[in-house]
Design a protein around this motif. Structure first.
Motif, short mmCIF file in Angstrom:
data_model
loop_
_atom_site.label_atom_id
_atom_site.label_comp_id
_atom_site.label_asym_id
_atom_site.label_seq_id
_atom_site.Cartn_x
_atom_site.Cartn_y
_atom_site.Cartn_z
N ILE A 197 10.85 12.61 -18.98
CA ILE A 197 10.37 12.56 -17.97
C ILE A 197 10.16 11.86 -15.90
N LEU A 198 10.60 12.04 -14.87
CA LEU A 198 10.63 11.27 -14.41
C LEU A 198 9.09 11.36 -12.73
N LEU A 199 9.16 9.99 -12.81
CA LEU A 199 7.99 10.36 -10.87
C LEU A 199 8.46 9.82 -9.99
N ASP A 200 8.32 10.35 -8.38
CA ASP A 200 8.72 9.83 -7.06
C ASP A 200 7.68 9.96 -6.49
N GLY A 201 6.95 8.97 -5.92
CA GLY A 201 6.37 9.31 -5.02
C GLY A 201 6.81 9.02 -3.71
N CYS A 244 7.27 14.97 -8.44
CA CYS A 244 7.42 14.33 -6.77
C CYS A 244 6.76 15.08 -5.77
N GLY A 245 6.83 14.92 -4.42
CA GLY A 245 6.05 15.27 -3.26
C GLY A 245 5.27 14.01 -2.61
N SER A 246 4.71 13.23 -3.62
CA SER A 246 3.36 12.45 -3.25
C SER A 246 2.92 11.11 -3.65
N LEU A 247 2.52 9.92 -2.86
CA LEU A 247 2.67 8.56 -3.79
C LEU A 247 0.55 9.70 -4.10
N TYR A 248 0.08 9.94 -3.64
CA TYR A 248 -1.10 10.31 -4.53
C TYR A 248 -1.27 11.46 -5.82
N LEU A 249 -0.21 11.74 -5.71
CA LEU A 249 0.43 12.93 -6.77
C LEU A 249 0.52 12.03 -7.74
N ALA A 250 1.48 11.25 -7.53
CA ALA A 250 1.94 9.76 -8.34
C ALA A 250 1.04 9.15 -9.09
N GLY A 251 0.10 8.54 -8.10
CA GLY A 251 -1.07 8.28 -8.66
C GLY A 251 -1.60 9.13 -9.59
N ARG A 252 -2.11 10.18 -9.65
CA ARG A 252 -3.23 10.58 -10.83
C ARG A 252 -2.69 10.62 -11.61
N PRO A 260 6.57 0.92 -9.46
CA PRO A 260 6.52 2.07 -10.40
C PRO A 260 6.11 3.05 -8.60
N ALA A 261 6.42 4.01 -9.87
CA ALA A 261 6.70 5.75 -9.10
C ALA A 261 7.58 6.08 -7.90
N ARG A 262 8.80 5.15 -8.44
CA ARG A 262 10.17 5.63 -7.60
C ARG A 262 11.23 5.30 -9.47
N SER A 294 0.65 -1.24 -0.01
CA SER A 294 -0.03 -0.41 0.17
C SER A 294 1.38 1.00 0.34
N PRO A 295 -0.38 2.79 -0.34
CA PRO A 295 -0.95 2.30 -1.15
C PRO A 295 -0.83 2.21 -2.55
N HIS A 296 -2.17 2.07 -3.09
CA HIS A 296 -2.43 1.83 -4.57
C HIS A 296 -1.99 3.31 -5.44
#
Length: 428
Positions: A309-313, A414-422, A289-291, A82-84
């Motif tokens: 473009i990179l994505l991190d939670g 970056c900054g949040s897994l919730y942002l990454a999920g979106r 994902p998101a790492r 978690s989280p998803h």
């Protein structure tokens, strides 16, 4: 409601209803969990051997590498994380496969019926559903990631074969305590009498707490720096324990911080008797994902064809330090951040280490999140942390604006897994 009715209704509707069964999102206790599991026939007693992971950062990455190694040697592994990010089903893997919609809806319906309308948190319901599924589907292993803390976490109702504690740092102080020793004590709550525990790199204050509890319980520790070492040499990962030396490819998961996670995963695999081929697969086949994930398709990529473009939670100070180290190790390229954060986080602590590695930071809100900081608040924190600040209403606008200024930029969202999920739901 029958299982069939739940399946017909769909898991999203059931999950939304179940979120209303407790007034708090987080309420750490094992009482409700033990009650509902008793009503379900104690599925936690029938799980395949459990590997249970706690820690502030790196739990999911470490378990992803362990799962890749176990599956490479032909073992089936259940996983609860978690989280998803994009879809709830990511939280539950049955023998390696994401849980199917009809199975999830039926399980949630069954847990809801067993609970009988009593107060219970969303995470407790979904953990019970996962354990029910894991008890019914054959597999060789169960991988359980702690949701929050450890001692009173809903997953802490099992008898593990192996425990893991990844690095402990300050996060969730409102629930776990405001000092490193207090937080470490909560994480060390997953230790069991006589059950070995892999311990990742720790600050001395955290390690002392973990060692003290392990000694009381007679739980053997396999600790970084004492029983195993990990590092890099000539573009390879080098791991050593009492069994010997491993010379392996670097982890597929990016960033210097993944070296320590890889070490914990390898220590676990070696303790479980995995061979070198499984250990190599843990490095090369793991996906999480998101790492520091590179986005390769979707509207954001289309809007900035020359950018990386990179994505991190990551969202706490330790994650900020890890991201800063990762950026420092990357090939030189003008780096620009897009950041959205929750108001429950140490925003300044996360942003401060990143300032020397970014030309600008564009602050955005997180859509659909009640606890989001608005762009102005994030911008204020970022400016105080030393960033050159811009603001945008969302990720799409922020990427387009950066790409117009710097077509070949490296853009880190970056900054949040919730942002990454979106972002992943729209660009995954």
């Amino acid at each position: 409601m029958t299982a069939g009715a739940g399946a017909a209704q769909g898991s999203d509707a059931i999950l939304e209803r179940l979120m209303r069964l407790h007034p708090k999102v987080i309420d750490l206790s094992l009482d409700r969990m033990e009650r509902v599991l008793e009503a379900l026939g104690r599925p936690q007693d029938r799980l395949p051997p459990v590997i249970h992971a706690a820690g502030t950062n790196g739990k999911g990455s470490t378990l992803a590498m362990i799962r890749a190694g176990l599956e490479a040697q032909g073992d089936r592994a259940h996983a609860y994380t978690s989280p998803h990010l994009a879809r709830f089903h990511e939280r539950i893997r049955l023998a390696g496969e994401l849980i199917a919609e009809d199975a999830l809806a039926a399980l949630l319906d069954e847990v809801e019926a067993a609970n009988g309308g009593a107060p219970i948190t969303f995470f407790e319901v979904t953990t019970a559903a996962a354990m029910l599924a894991f008890a019914r589907v054959p597999a060789e292993w169960t991988l359980l990631e702690v949701g929050l803390g450890g001692r009173l976490d809903a997953t802490n109702v099992i008898a593990p074969r192996l425990s893991i504690i990844t690095p402990v740092a300050l996060d969730h102080q409102a629930y776990l305590g405001d000092t490193l020793p207090l937080i470490a004590a909560e994480k060390a709550g997953i230790l069991r009498r006589g059950v070995p525990c892999i311990v990742g790199p720790q600050e001395a204050a955290a390690l002392e707490v973990i060692e003290r509890r392990a000694a009381r319980l007679g739980a053997p520790l396999l600790a970084h720096g004492q029983h195993w070492q990990v590092g890099t040499e000539r573009g390879r990962l080098v791991f050593e324990d009492e069994t010997g030396l491993l010379d392996l490819p670097l982890p597929a998961l990016r960033g210097p911080h993944q070296i320590a996670n890889a070490g914990a995963a390898l220590a676990a695999l070696r303790h479980l008797g995995a061979g070198e081929a499984a250990c190599e697969a843990a490095m090369t086949r793991a996906e999480w994902p998101a790492r520091l994930q590179r986005l390769r398709h979707g509207p954001l990529v289309a809007a900035a064809p020359g950018a990386e473009i990179l994505l991190d939670g990551g969202h706490n100070p330790a994650a900020g330090l890890a991201l800063a180290a990762a950026l420092a190790a990357m090939p030189a390229r003008p780096t620009h951040l897009i950041c959205g954060m929750l108001n429950t986080k140490d925003v300044a602590g996360f942003l401060r280490p990143l300032a020397p590695h970014a030309r600008s930071l564009t602050a955005i809100p997180i859509p659909g999140e009640a606890n989001t900081l608005d762009a102005a608040e994030t911008a204020r924190f970022a400016e105080a942390a030393g960033h050159a600040v811009h603001r945008a209403p969302g990720a799409d606008e922020a990427v387009a604006e950066i790409a117009a200024r710097v077509p070949a930029a490296r853009i880190l969202i970056c900054g949040s897994l919730y942002l990454a999920g979106r972002v992943l739901r729209e660009n995954g």
